[in-house]
Scaffold this motif. Structure first.
Motif, PDB file in Angstrom:
ATOM      1  N   GLY A  44     -73.874 -69.635  20.778  1.00  0.00           N
ATOM      2  CA  GLY A  44     -74.930 -68.622  20.747  1.00  0.00           C
ATOM      3  C   GLY A  44     -74.668 -67.404  21.559  1.00  0.00           C
ATOM      4  N   ALA A  45     -73.438 -67.198  21.874  1.00  0.00           N
ATOM      5  CA  ALA A  45     -72.902 -66.231  22.566  1.00  0.00           C
ATOM      6  C   ALA A  45     -72.658 -64.990  21.751  1.00  0.00           C
ATOM      7  N   MET A  46     -73.541 -64.617  20.848  1.00  0.00           N
ATOM      8  CA  MET A  46     -73.286 -63.419  19.900  1.00  0.00           C
ATOM      9  C   MET A  46     -74.091 -62.246  20.158  1.00  0.00           C
ATOM     10  N   MET A 344     -72.793 -59.737  26.832  1.00  0.00           N
ATOM     11  CA  MET A 344     -71.483 -58.870  26.838  1.00  0.00           C
ATOM     12  C   MET A 344     -70.592 -59.205  25.614  1.00  0.00           C
ATOM     13  N   GLY A 345     -69.922 -58.588  24.919  1.00  0.00           N
ATOM     14  CA  GLY A 345     -68.903 -58.861  23.995  1.00  0.00           C
ATOM     15  C   GLY A 345     -67.825 -58.086  23.925  1.00  0.00           C
ATOM     16  N   HIS A 346     -66.765 -58.708  23.598  1.00  0.00           N
ATOM     17  CA  HIS A 346     -65.357 -57.892  23.911  1.00  0.00           C
ATOM     18  C   HIS A 346     -64.590 -58.533  22.486  1.00  0.00           C
ATOM     19  N   THR A 347     -63.558 -57.539  21.821  1.00  0.00           N
ATOM     20  CA  THR A 347     -62.675 -58.055  20.943  1.00  0.00           C
ATOM     21  C   THR A 347     -61.487 -57.537  21.227  1.00  0.00           C
ATOM     22  N   ILE A 348     -60.427 -58.479  21.029  1.00  0.00           N
ATOM     23  CA  ILE A 348     -58.952 -58.240  21.234  1.00  0.00           C
ATOM     24  C   ILE A 348     -58.338 -57.910  19.868  1.00  0.00           C
ATOM     25  N   GLY A 349     -58.180 -56.596  19.211  1.00  0.00           N
ATOM     26  CA  GLY A 349     -57.449 -56.587  17.934  1.00  0.00           C
ATOM     27  C   GLY A 349     -58.508 -57.050  16.768  1.00  0.00           C
ATOM     28  N   ASN A 350     -57.829 -57.701  15.988  1.00  0.00           N
ATOM     29  CA  ASN A 350     -58.831 -58.602  14.992  1.00  0.00           C
ATOM     30  C   ASN A 350     -58.794 -60.042  14.927  1.00  0.00           C
ATOM     31  N   GLN A 351     -58.063 -60.329  16.184  1.00  0.00           N
ATOM     32  CA  GLN A 351     -57.804 -61.905  16.373  1.00  0.00           C
ATOM     33  C   GLN A 351     -58.785 -62.426  17.191  1.00  0.00           C
ATOM     34  N   ILE A 352     -59.192 -61.930  18.300  1.00  0.00           N
ATOM     35  CA  ILE A 352     -60.129 -62.667  19.173  1.00  0.00           C
ATOM     36  C   ILE A 352     -61.463 -61.865  19.625  1.00  0.00           C
ATOM     37  N   ALA A 353     -62.451 -62.616  19.816  1.00  0.00           N
ATOM     38  CA  ALA A 353     -63.768 -62.161  20.103  1.00  0.00           C
ATOM     39  C   ALA A 353     -64.292 -63.113  21.091  1.00  0.00           C
ATOM     40  N   LEU A 354     -64.904 -62.289  22.067  1.00  0.00           N
ATOM     41  CA  LEU A 354     -65.385 -63.197  23.570  1.00  0.00           C
ATOM     42  C   LEU A 354     -66.826 -62.758  23.429  1.00  0.00           C
ATOM     43  N   GLY A 355     -67.689 -63.594  23.825  1.00  0.00           N
ATOM     44  CA  GLY A 355     -69.124 -63.482  23.938  1.00  0.00           C
ATOM     45  C   GLY A 355     -69.446 -64.127  25.251  1.00  0.00           C
ATOM     46  N   GLN A 405     -86.598 -70.785  33.605  1.00  0.00           N
ATOM     47  CA  GLN A 405     -85.441 -71.453  32.838  1.00  0.00           C
ATOM     48  C   GLN A 405     -84.300 -70.345  32.594  1.00  0.00           C
ATOM     49  N   HIS A 406     -83.014 -70.677  33.181  1.00  0.00           N
ATOM     50  CA  HIS A 406     -81.786 -69.718  32.935  1.00  0.00           C
ATOM     51  C   HIS A 406     -81.231 -70.252  31.698  1.00  0.00           C
ATOM     52  N   THR A 407     -80.689 -69.620  30.890  1.00  0.00           N
ATOM     53  CA  THR A 407     -79.786 -69.906  29.885  1.00  0.00           C
ATOM     54  C   THR A 407     -78.555 -68.844  29.963  1.00  0.00           C
ATOM     55  N   LEU A 408     -77.445 -69.788  29.991  1.00  0.00           N
ATOM     56  CA  LEU A 408     -76.090 -69.230  29.814  1.00  0.00           C
ATOM     57  C   LEU A 408     -75.245 -69.605  28.825  1.00  0.00           C
ATOM     58  N   LYS A 409     -74.777 -68.621  28.083  1.00  0.00           N
ATOM     59  CA  LYS A 409     -73.831 -68.733  26.725  1.00  0.00           C
ATOM     60  C   LYS A 409     -72.300 -68.112  26.920  1.00  0.00           C
ATOM     61  N   ALA A 410     -71.461 -68.917  26.359  1.00  0.00           N
ATOM     62  CA  ALA A 410     -70.203 -68.387  26.352  1.00  0.00           C
ATOM     63  C   ALA A 410     -69.511 -69.124  25.000  1.00  0.00           C
ATOM     64  N   GLY A 411     -68.729 -68.051  24.378  1.00  0.00           N
ATOM     65  CA  GLY A 411     -68.107 -68.631  23.264  1.00  0.00           C
ATOM     66  C   GLY A 411     -66.841 -67.655  23.085  1.00  0.00           C
ATOM     67  N   VAL A 412     -66.087 -68.293  22.077  1.00  0.00           N
ATOM     68  CA  VAL A 412     -64.887 -67.357  21.853  1.00  0.00           C
ATOM     69  C   VAL A 412     -64.598 -67.853  20.347  1.00  0.00           C
ATOM     70  N   GLU A 413     -63.955 -66.915  19.543  1.00  0.00           N
ATOM     71  CA  GLU A 413     -63.525 -66.960  18.177  1.00  0.00           C
ATOM     72  C   GLU A 413     -62.168 -66.335  18.048  1.00  0.00           C
ATOM     73  N   ARG A 423     -63.547 -71.666  16.572  1.00  0.00           N
ATOM     74  CA  ARG A 423     -64.690 -71.277  17.350  1.00  0.00           C
ATOM     75  C   ARG A 423     -64.802 -72.466  18.474  1.00  0.00           C
ATOM     76  N   PHE A 424     -65.061 -71.888  19.681  1.00  0.00           N
ATOM     77  CA  PHE A 424     -65.582 -72.939  20.733  1.00  0.00           C
ATOM     78  C   PHE A 424     -66.793 -72.195  21.285  1.00  0.00           C
ATOM     79  N   GLY A 425     -67.796 -73.243  21.975  1.00  0.00           N
ATOM     80  CA  GLY A 425     -68.748 -72.425  22.753  1.00  0.00           C
ATOM     81  C   GLY A 425     -69.331 -73.558  23.706  1.00  0.00           C
ATOM     82  N   TYR A 426     -70.000 -72.837  24.611  1.00  0.00           N
ATOM     83  CA  TYR A 426     -70.900 -73.823  25.731  1.00  0.00           C
ATOM     84  C   TYR A 426     -72.239 -72.962  26.023  1.00  0.00           C
ATOM     85  N   ASN A 427     -73.113 -73.803  26.021  1.00  0.00           N
ATOM     86  CA  ASN A 427     -74.561 -73.439  26.205  1.00  0.00           C
ATOM     87  C   ASN A 427     -75.395 -74.357  27.268  1.00  0.00           C
ATOM     88  N   TYR A 428     -75.857 -73.664  28.356  1.00  0.00           N
ATOM     89  CA  TYR A 428     -76.362 -74.296  29.347  1.00  0.00           C
ATOM     90  C   TYR A 428     -77.796 -73.678  29.590  1.00  0.00           C
TER      91      TYR A 428
END
Length: 521
Positions: A44-46, A344-355, A405-413, A423-428
């Motif tokens: 959900g980190a998008m 926050m979101g960041h991309t590295i080239g066309n290979q990696i997306a971090l959320g 309630q606090h929600t934390l989201k992290a994801g990588v593509e 893709r991998f993600g974690y949601n708390y």
């Protein structure tokens, strides 16, 4: 014991104000991690990465990143771990989760205005809950007797011969439908019209939750020079909940076991709600793809109807009746809290997306609203509206039992090649329930008066682990996601008032497999 059936309805027509209690309403708060398989696979980190239709319901500005029109459809399976089939509900069920489209229109060399619609299932209520434990010096009928003993109400007979809990000359708001069945079936001694209570030494509980909250979101969004993105979403929610439970106690007296009592309850909640979301995404440094997202969601203003069919079967040596029942339907309003998001979101080239994302919702700020008798007329809108006001005693209990309630989201593509994404993600989610929160059945509240059960669960933190794959072939996108969701909680058959009230640890562990078919044109 008189061998006679009691089928009298628990008539509340003389007291038309209605509301719901803290714990019944709390099931409408929050949302599942659900939507497209890409969104779920990323945890959900998008919200700042955008360009996924599921961000329409979280940060609407994410739709502003689309540069092409698209449509998608998502469905799959949800399976509950360690559950046994109950009331015809199995542990594995199919789910239709999302369907929507985006139309993208260029309005400048690097600016776009997009419009879209998305349906998604924000809550899937399908769950089987089971608990059993020992009791000591207490029982569900004992809670009914305890309230009378404490002077919260006085048990007496109405003109129809039913036992009612009175406060002065009026029926007490603290006298619930469950109290009604207990008082007439178990507490009343038919020989001398006195009231007695019985302790229990064990209980068992099974409940099948069914249904959904369906979100229908309408969005308009934009892209300004590929650096600033904005979006607004108007959402309509459709609530369809059904819960059926069976609760049984083994009763004891001074001589030992004296039989049992069982309560069956079916509760339905149906209705609709409306809310609005707004968000922005911006790139603080023009040369960098790093993005920051901010979002806000209004309360959902629900207009709902709740109904129940409840019955009690007395297999003990005590009480006045063999059976009792209660049937009610009423309208009420419920306002959820505001929700705030930072991402926050960041991309590295066309290979990696971090959320990375954070959301906050203060559950204690939710409000159960009492519908007042009568309607008012608005000349401007040329329509009728029902007046309502906050159920203040229930609001105090919500303040004591629920929290933020606090929600934390992290994801990588990662894309090893342009046509394949991993893709991998974690949601708390932190627990929105206070550890000592109570479904307080002693409140002078319509929410108590219409309660047909006494059980509740204080759920703890939720952990969601996700992964997924995406394949692109021309305009066709096929995405697959897996989600593991786990939450533990403390089950209470009724609020503690004496002895050992049988608190039991329970868990809800779910597996989800989700498939999304999308097309970009």
């Amino acid at each position: 014991m008189m061998k006679k059936l009691l089928f009298a309805a628990f008539v509340l027509a003389v007291m038309p104000a209605t509301a719901q209690d803290t714990y019944e309403s709390a099931r409408l708060l929050g949302s599942d991690l659900n939507g497209t398989a890409r969104y779920v696979g990323m945890g959900g980190a998008m919200e700042a990465l955008g360009a996924d239709i599921s961000t329409m319901g979280t940060n609407p500005a994410g739709i502003g990143l689309f540069r092409h029109s698209t449509a998608s459809l998502s469905f799959g399976f949800v399976s509950q771990q360690d559950a046994q089939k109950f009331d015809g509900l199995g542990k594995t069920n199919m789910s239709f989760d999302q369907a929507g489209f985006i139309y993208s229109a260029r309005v400048g060399s690097s600016s776009y205005v997009n419009v879209g619609f998305n349906y998604h299932k924000s809550r899937n209520f399908d769950q089987i809950l089971s608990a059993a434990n020992a009791l000591s010096k207490c029982s569900q009928n004992g809670l009914t007797y305890y309230k009378a003993e404490r002077g919260i109400y006085e048990l007496d007979f109405n003109k129809q011969g039913d036992v009612i809990g009175y406060e002065g000359d009026n029926r007490s708001w603290s006298y619930s439908e469950n109290d009604y069945m207990n008082a007439n079936v178990l507490l009343l001694d038919p020989n001398d019209e006195m009231f007695y209570t019985m302790d229990a030494n064990a209980y068992s509980f099974d409940k099948a939750h069914r249904g959904w909250i369906a979100d229908y979101d309408f969005n308009v969004s934009g892209n300004v020079n590929d650096r600033f993105y904005w979006g607004v979403t108007v959402g309509v929610k459709d609530v369809n909940y059904k819960g059926y439970s069976e609760y049984a106690e083994s009763l004891v007296d001074s001589k030992g076991s004296c039989g049992s009592v069982a309560v069956g309850d079916e509760r339905k909640i149906k209705g609709s709600g409306i809310d609005m979301k707004a968000g922005i995404i911006f790139r603080p440094v023009e040369e960098s793809p790093f993005r920051i997202g901010l979002s806000i969601a209004t309360p959902t203003w629900y207009d709902l109807t709740s109904s129940n069919d409840s019955y009690m079967v007395n297999n003990s040596d005590y009480g006045a009746w063999d059976e009792g029942s209660s049937h009610e339907s009423y309208d009420f309003k419920y306002y959820t809290p505001w929700k705030f998001g930072l991402s926050m979101g960041h991309t590295i080239g066309n290979q990696i997306a971090l959320g990375l994302g954070y959301e906050y919702m203060d559950y204690s700020a939710s409000k159960n609203r009492v519908n007042e008798d009568g309607r008012w007329y608005d000349d401007w809108y040329d329509d009728y509206y029902t007046r309502s006001h906050t159920d203040e005693p229930m609001k105090d209990n919500t303040d004591r039992s629920l929290t933020g309630q606090h929600t934390l989201k992290a994801g990588v593509e990662f894309k090893p090649v342009p046509e394949l994404a991993v893709r991998f993600g974690y949601n708390y989610l932190s627990s929105p329930y206070e550890e000592r929160g109570v479904r307080d059945m002693t409140l002078d509240s319509p929410g108590v008066s219409y309660a047909s059960t006494t059980d509740y669960v204080n759920w703890k933190d939720t952990h969601r682990i996700t992964c997924g794959l995406g394949v692109k072939a021309g305009g066709l996108n096929i995405d697959l996601a897996y989600q593991y969701n786990t939450t533990d909680g403390d089950f209470h058959p009724f609020q503690p008032y004496a002895g050992n009230s049988g608190v039991k640890e329970v868990s809800n562990k779910r597996h989800q497999v989700l498939l999304t078919l999308g097309y970009t044109f």
